[in-house]
Design an enzyme around this catalytic site. Sequence first.
Site, mmCIF file in Angstrom:
data_model
loop_
_atom_site.group_PDB
_atom_site.id
_atom_site.type_symbol
_atom_site.label_atom_id
_atom_site.label_comp_id
_atom_site.label_asym_id
_atom_site.label_seq_id
_atom_site.Cartn_x
_atom_site.Cartn_y
_atom_site.Cartn_z
ATOM 1 N N PHE A 154 21.290 29.961 0.471
ATOM 2 C CA PHE A 154 22.468 29.997 -0.129
ATOM 3 C C PHE A 154 23.335 28.449 -0.084
ATOM 4 O O PHE A 154 22.633 27.434 -0.292
ATOM 5 C CB PHE A 154 23.317 31.134 0.597
ATOM 6 C CG PHE A 154 22.756 32.303 -0.073
ATOM 7 C CD1 PHE A 154 23.129 32.911 -1.280
ATOM 8 C CD2 PHE A 154 22.103 33.287 1.152
ATOM 9 C CE1 PHE A 154 22.620 34.096 -1.741
ATOM 10 C CE2 PHE A 154 21.550 34.476 0.434
ATOM 11 C CZ PHE A 154 21.837 34.951 -0.975
ATOM 12 N N SER A 155 24.540 28.495 0.676
ATOM 13 C CA SER A 155 25.291 27.388 0.462
ATOM 14 C C SER A 155 24.966 26.202 1.490
ATOM 15 O O SER A 155 25.574 25.299 1.239
ATOM 16 C CB SER A 155 26.754 27.635 0.697
ATOM 17 O OG SER A 155 27.007 28.353 -0.688
ATOM 18 N N VAL A 156 24.102 26.471 2.105
ATOM 19 C CA VAL A 156 23.533 25.454 2.947
ATOM 20 C C VAL A 156 22.845 24.239 2.024
ATOM 21 O O VAL A 156 22.892 23.302 2.098
ATOM 22 C CB VAL A 156 22.734 25.743 3.901
ATOM 23 C CG1 VAL A 156 21.776 24.851 4.815
ATOM 24 C CG2 VAL A 156 23.079 26.606 5.151
ATOM 25 N N LYS A 187 24.402 23.543 -0.488
ATOM 26 C CA LYS A 187 25.478 22.483 -0.876
ATOM 27 C C LYS A 187 25.531 21.208 0.138
ATOM 28 O O LYS A 187 25.643 20.027 -0.449
ATOM 29 C CB LYS A 187 27.001 23.193 -0.897
ATOM 30 C CG LYS A 187 26.963 24.122 -2.027
ATOM 31 C CD LYS A 187 28.367 24.579 -1.835
ATOM 32 C CE LYS A 187 28.796 25.733 -2.882
ATOM 33 N NZ LYS A 187 28.099 26.820 -2.957
#
Length: 400
Positions: A114-116, A118
Amino acid sequence: MNSHRIMSAFPPAEDQQVTLANWRQHPFSTWAFRNVRELLPTANIAHSPEPTTLSFGQRYLEDVVFAGRSGETTNFSEALRTSHTDGIVVMHRGQVVSEWYANGLAPDTPHLIFSVSKSIAGTLGGILAECSKLDPDAPVTRYIPEMERSVYGGSCTVRHLLDMSVGIRFDEDYMARDGDVINYRRSTGWEPPDAGVPSSHLRQYLQTLRPNGTPHGQTFHYVSTNTDVLGWVYERACGMSYAKILSQYLWQPMGAQHDAYITADSRGAARVAGGICATLRDLARFGEMMRNHGVSNGRQVVPAWWIDDIRRNGNAEAWSRGDLTKVFPNGNYRSKWYTIDRSQSAFAAVGIHGQWIYIDPANATVIARVSSQPLPMDLDFDHMWLRGYRAIATRLHEDA
């Protein structure tokens, strides 16, 4: 339902079948998060032909004590088994000292982070800036003129994308069943199509987003689409796909042992904001590189000045006006990385459903964890694990 029965028969029973409609819901997620490639189109992120060697030295950490989800006393071993954790790797002074897997995950199995994703994108920005491919202070439209009529036109810069300070009208509510997040997910292919809604692909959808009246740079406003635009900027700056950029400039140079991959929409646009799947050991390698000021296997992969900027800068006032102060009350955000507490050295990459890379330079500790927590955001679990990470780092430092 017993999660071990999901997708276990050939073909699976109807109530054990993972689909595009249920893949992010518990318990289907325990299978889906490590099998994303069977559900969605993906682009490969090639590993290094010379992986960075990991050294191992087992340390007994199971009895490390900290406050649990409801304030009760727990320990590392119990927390792992009661928090939907799929795997964890703990490193201290460059050595793997603890490693644990569950729910079918293995050292060579990629897991959705997921947003890791980013934070990986934010790190890549520093590499591209160092080699003069990217100007973080340039307007977005220098790279993507098509964005001129969107919120990303005019005075919106690459730095605003990096720091989540775009004045955008968007409600990132992961539990909503209609509205911004659902429309966004449909454009990425993460939601089933709706016959009553015109079809859209990601780059087309990004051009429809509008301002909320707040000046860019003033307020931390967490919106995933900013990172997808950032990935598009990189593609225009480098003249190649995001997956190839990431492999060429970061994944291979840092010595990743395994291929990663990233989900893609119907036109091949990568879900830069949250679509990477990678192995835990490679996430630990990435975190260790960040702890070591961008050096991996004796090579300067990420410029040290970029990591210094992540750790020392960021806009505390923008953070205080933002929407994640309940997570990190005294935090900060810079180039897609969280400073957990401005008075301490730890920083982190965080994704929904319990994905973390926790880096504690003062205690020479890196912890990479992946999970299939039922709720996208569960502050009780997040704060429990934050206490756990700190307790583990303290134990390792004291016993060194």
